[in-house]
Design a protein around this motif. Structure first.
Motif, short mmCIF file in Angstrom:
data_model
loop_
_atom_site.label_atom_id
_atom_site.label_comp_id
_atom_site.label_asym_id
_atom_site.label_seq_id
_atom_site.Cartn_x
_atom_site.Cartn_y
_atom_site.Cartn_z
N LEU A 143 0.85 -1.19 0.00
CA LEU A 143 0.00 0.00 0.00
C LEU A 143 0.89 1.24 0.00
CD1 LEU A 143 -2.76 1.42 0.32
CD2 LEU A 143 -2.50 1.17 2.81
N LEU A 144 0.67 2.12 -0.97
CA LEU A 144 1.45 3.35 -1.07
C LEU A 144 0.55 4.55 -0.82
CD1 LEU A 144 3.90 5.09 -1.73
CD2 LEU A 144 3.43 4.73 -4.18
N LEU A 145 0.89 5.33 0.19
CA LEU A 145 0.13 6.53 0.55
C LEU A 145 0.75 7.75 -0.12
CD1 LEU A 145 -0.14 5.70 4.35
CD2 LEU A 145 -1.88 5.27 2.58
N ALA A 146 0.00 8.37 -1.01
CA ALA A 146 0.47 9.56 -1.73
C ALA A 146 -0.67 10.58 -1.74
CB ALA A 146 0.89 9.19 -3.15
N LEU A 286 0.29 4.44 12.39
CA LEU A 286 1.66 4.59 11.90
C LEU A 286 2.42 5.61 12.74
CD1 LEU A 286 0.91 4.79 8.05
CD2 LEU A 286 1.61 2.79 9.37
N ASP A 287 3.74 5.45 12.79
CA ASP A 287 4.58 6.43 13.47
C ASP A 287 4.50 7.75 12.72
OD1 ASP A 287 5.31 4.50 15.25
OD2 ASP A 287 7.33 4.20 14.44
N MET A 288 4.49 8.85 13.50
CA MET A 288 4.40 10.17 12.91
C MET A 288 5.67 10.97 13.22
SD MET A 288 1.36 10.04 11.55
CE MET A 288 0.97 11.75 11.14
N ASP A 296 11.44 6.14 6.42
CA ASP A 296 12.89 5.99 6.43
C ASP A 296 13.47 6.34 5.06
OD1 ASP A 296 12.35 3.81 4.80
OD2 ASP A 296 12.89 2.29 6.30
N ALA A 297 14.74 6.02 4.86
CA ALA A 297 15.40 6.36 3.59
C ALA A 297 14.89 5.54 2.41
CB ALA A 297 16.91 6.16 3.73
N HIS A 298 14.02 4.56 2.68
CA HIS A 298 13.40 3.77 1.61
C HIS A 298 11.96 4.21 1.35
CE1 HIS A 298 16.71 0.78 1.55
NE2 HIS A 298 16.78 1.04 2.84
N CYS A 299 11.49 5.22 2.07
CA CYS A 299 10.09 5.67 2.01
C CYS A 299 9.14 4.67 2.65
CB CYS A 299 9.64 5.99 0.58
SG CYS A 299 10.64 7.26 -0.23
N ARG A 300 9.65 3.84 3.58
CA ARG A 300 8.82 2.89 4.30
C ARG A 300 8.26 3.53 5.56
NH1 ARG A 300 13.35 -1.83 4.18
NH2 ARG A 300 14.26 -0.25 5.57
N THR A 301 7.00 3.27 5.86
CA THR A 301 6.42 3.70 7.13
C THR A 301 6.76 2.64 8.19
OG1 THR A 301 4.31 2.53 6.87
CG2 THR A 301 4.51 4.72 5.84
N SER A 302 6.17 2.80 9.37
CA SER A 302 6.43 1.86 10.46
C SER A 302 5.70 0.54 10.31
CB SER A 302 6.06 2.51 11.80
OG SER A 302 4.71 2.94 11.80
N TRP A 307 3.97 2.12 2.41
CA TRP A 307 4.93 3.14 2.00
C TRP A 307 4.24 4.50 1.96
CZ3 TRP A 307 9.61 0.69 0.18
CH2 TRP A 307 9.50 -0.70 -0.04
N ALA A 308 5.03 5.56 2.01
CA ALA A 308 4.45 6.91 1.90
C ALA A 308 5.44 7.83 1.19
CB ALA A 308 4.11 7.47 3.28
N ILE A 309 4.90 8.73 0.37
CA ILE A 309 5.73 9.65 -0.41
C ILE A 309 5.06 11.01 -0.50
CG2 ILE A 309 6.76 7.81 -1.82
CD1 ILE A 309 4.80 8.56 -4.06
N GLY A 310 5.84 12.01 -0.88
CA GLY A 310 5.30 13.32 -1.19
C GLY A 310 4.98 14.16 0.04
#
Length: 464
Positions: A143-146, A286-288, A296-302, A307-310
């Motif tokens: 799941l990618l959160l954008a 999720l961690d905020m 993190d440096a891979h765009c991974r959430t907790s 994943w999350a971007i932007g």
């Protein structure tokens, strides 16, 4: 309820989301993208692209008015007028073509697009409320959160009616006689200067003591000079208290004195906040990082495989950052080894003159304890700038004193946005002052100021 299964589900069809989906599709990853509004997100539909269209139209109108008053170029025209409805239609046409292009690219990549608002059930399940009331449950492996960001409202001045958000300012029904802009950041000044060029009486109210407070003062001085020359009225170190149609915007200064600014419209541009509410995100716990999603440096959430971007992940809130993050995530899901650790991310303010910042400024270098040298080359000594009647501003370079490794570039001037690519590439490739100084630059171009700044830092600029 209809159910579909996919490997990757992207929530949000803005620059980050659609780029991630396209790249995933290119890599053979079954991908679904959910978008409730329009493909392209804020940037394409109600942000970067339409604002630049309006800025260009305003600039052309001002040029015509300038020539009508007697141009040193010998151009003579009659007093021009502007049909703002046609301007908006032209701007909307650009947006429509680009949004349609995004849809075509997604189809080409094999991405399934669901037009509807998503609601998260858990890290593997999302319900999309599609148009027409039909709901689709999507089960995914990743799941990618954008989900992007939205403009901040002031409690005393909610959006609506005479109170504009940046979105409203991009599609005016009429050109107001008086506009008050709340906020002297890049959004407020870009649009405020555009409206001034359209002949509007513009007043800017800013809580800080100077315009563009997130930029260093030397870099923003030419912008301040241009604002004052154009007749924009500035109230710095002031806060707004509210608005009423009879008196306008109520303002309080640092001495606690209150006064009113007449205004037909008020543009509130005090920042943007991440879009984290209204779609069940809290269920993932999720961690905020403050109000942003922590990655993190891979765009991974907790949470694993979320994943999350932007913009939802914090500053800088820039479309090109989101795009690069989107590619990074897609390639990792495809099994590639990737990290999002750019050496520099360019930031451009499309005021007049434009402002570009890439990497560290002199002040930031000093604050980091680095022994650096910096040098600037003025456009007043650049032949191409003279022929463009654009001699205000400069290019500045920052480099380590010991090995001349370039750490940052800044520029202010007409058209300097187009120098951002060269600035960023030099830092990403680890260039030193000698590399740029020894590169032959085309003459006559604004880019020669880049070479001259490097030469000046080395102590032997030619043209100054």
């Amino acid at each position: 309820m209809k159910e579909i299964t996919t490997r990757l589900l992207v929530i949000g069809g803005g620059p980050g989301g659609y780029v991630a989906a396209i790249r995933a599709g290119q890599l053979g990853i079954p991908t679904v993208l959910a978008e409730g509004a329009h493909l392209g997100g804020t940037c394409l539909n109600i942000g970067c692209i339409p604002s630049k269209a309006l800025i260009h139209a305003a600039h052309e109108f001002e040029r015509a008015r300038h020539q009508a008053q007697g141009s040193p170029l010998g151009i003579r025209v009659q007093e021009p007028s502007i049909d703002i409805a046609q301007t908006v239609r032209w701007k909307d046409g650009i947006v429509k073509r680009l949004s349609g292009g995004v849809a075509g690219l997604l189809r080409k990549a094999g991405v399934q697009v669901l037009k509807g608002w998503a609601r998260i059930e858990d890290g593997k399940t999302v319900t999309v409320q599609a148009e027409g009331g039909e709901s689709v449950r999507v089960r995914c492996e990743h799941l990618l959160l954008a989900t992007g960001s939205e403009p901040v409202e002031l409690p005393s001045m909610p959006f609506g009616g005479a109170i504009w958000s940046s979105t409203d300012a991009l599609s005016p029904d009429v050109v107001p006689k008086r506009l008050v802009v709340v906020g002297a950041g890049y959004i407020g000044l870009e649009l405020g200067m555009a409206y001034r060029k359209l002949g509007v009486e513009v007043t800017v109210v800013e809580a800080a003591q100077r315009v563009l407070p997130s930029y260093d003062e030397e870099l923003t001085q030419p912008v301040l000079d241009a604002l004052q020359k154009s007749g924009v009225v500035l109230h710095l170190g002031c806060s707004v208290q509210g608005y009423d149609a009879k008196h306008g915007v109520h303002v309080r200064n640092a001495r606690a004195d209150e006064f009113a600014l007449p205004a037909e419209r008020v543009l509130v541009a005090v920042g943007r906040r991440p879009r984290t509410a209204g779609f069940g995100l809290e269920s993932l716990q999720l961690d905020m990082a403050g109000r942003y999603l922590a990655v993190d440096a891979h765009c991974r959430t907790s949470m694993r495989n979320v994943w999350a971007i932007g913009d939802v992940t914090g500053e800088p809130m820039l479309a090109h950052r989101a795009m690069a993050q989107g590619e990074c995530v897609a390639e990792q899901i495809a099994g590639q080894s990737r990290r999002f650790e750019p050496m520099a991310i360019p930031a451009v303010c499309f005021t007049d003159p434009e402002v570009v910042v890439v990497g560290k400024t002199p002040g930031e270098a000093r604050a980091a304890g680095l022994d650096c040298i910096d040098a600037a080359f003025p456009f007043s000594a650049n032949g191409r700038a003279m022929t463009l009647e654009a001699t205000g501003g400069f290019v500045r370079v920052v480099a380590r004193r010991d090995n001349h490794l370039i750490l940052g570039w800044q520029a202010v001037g007409q058209g300097v946005a187009e120098l951002a690519a060269a600035f960023t590439q030099s830092i990403e490739m680890g260039a030193r002052l000698e590399d740029v100084a020894g590169t032959i630059h085309a003459h006559p171009t604004l880019g020669e100021a880049v070479q001259e700044a490097a030469l000046r830092a080395l102590g032997h600029a030619v043209h100054i």
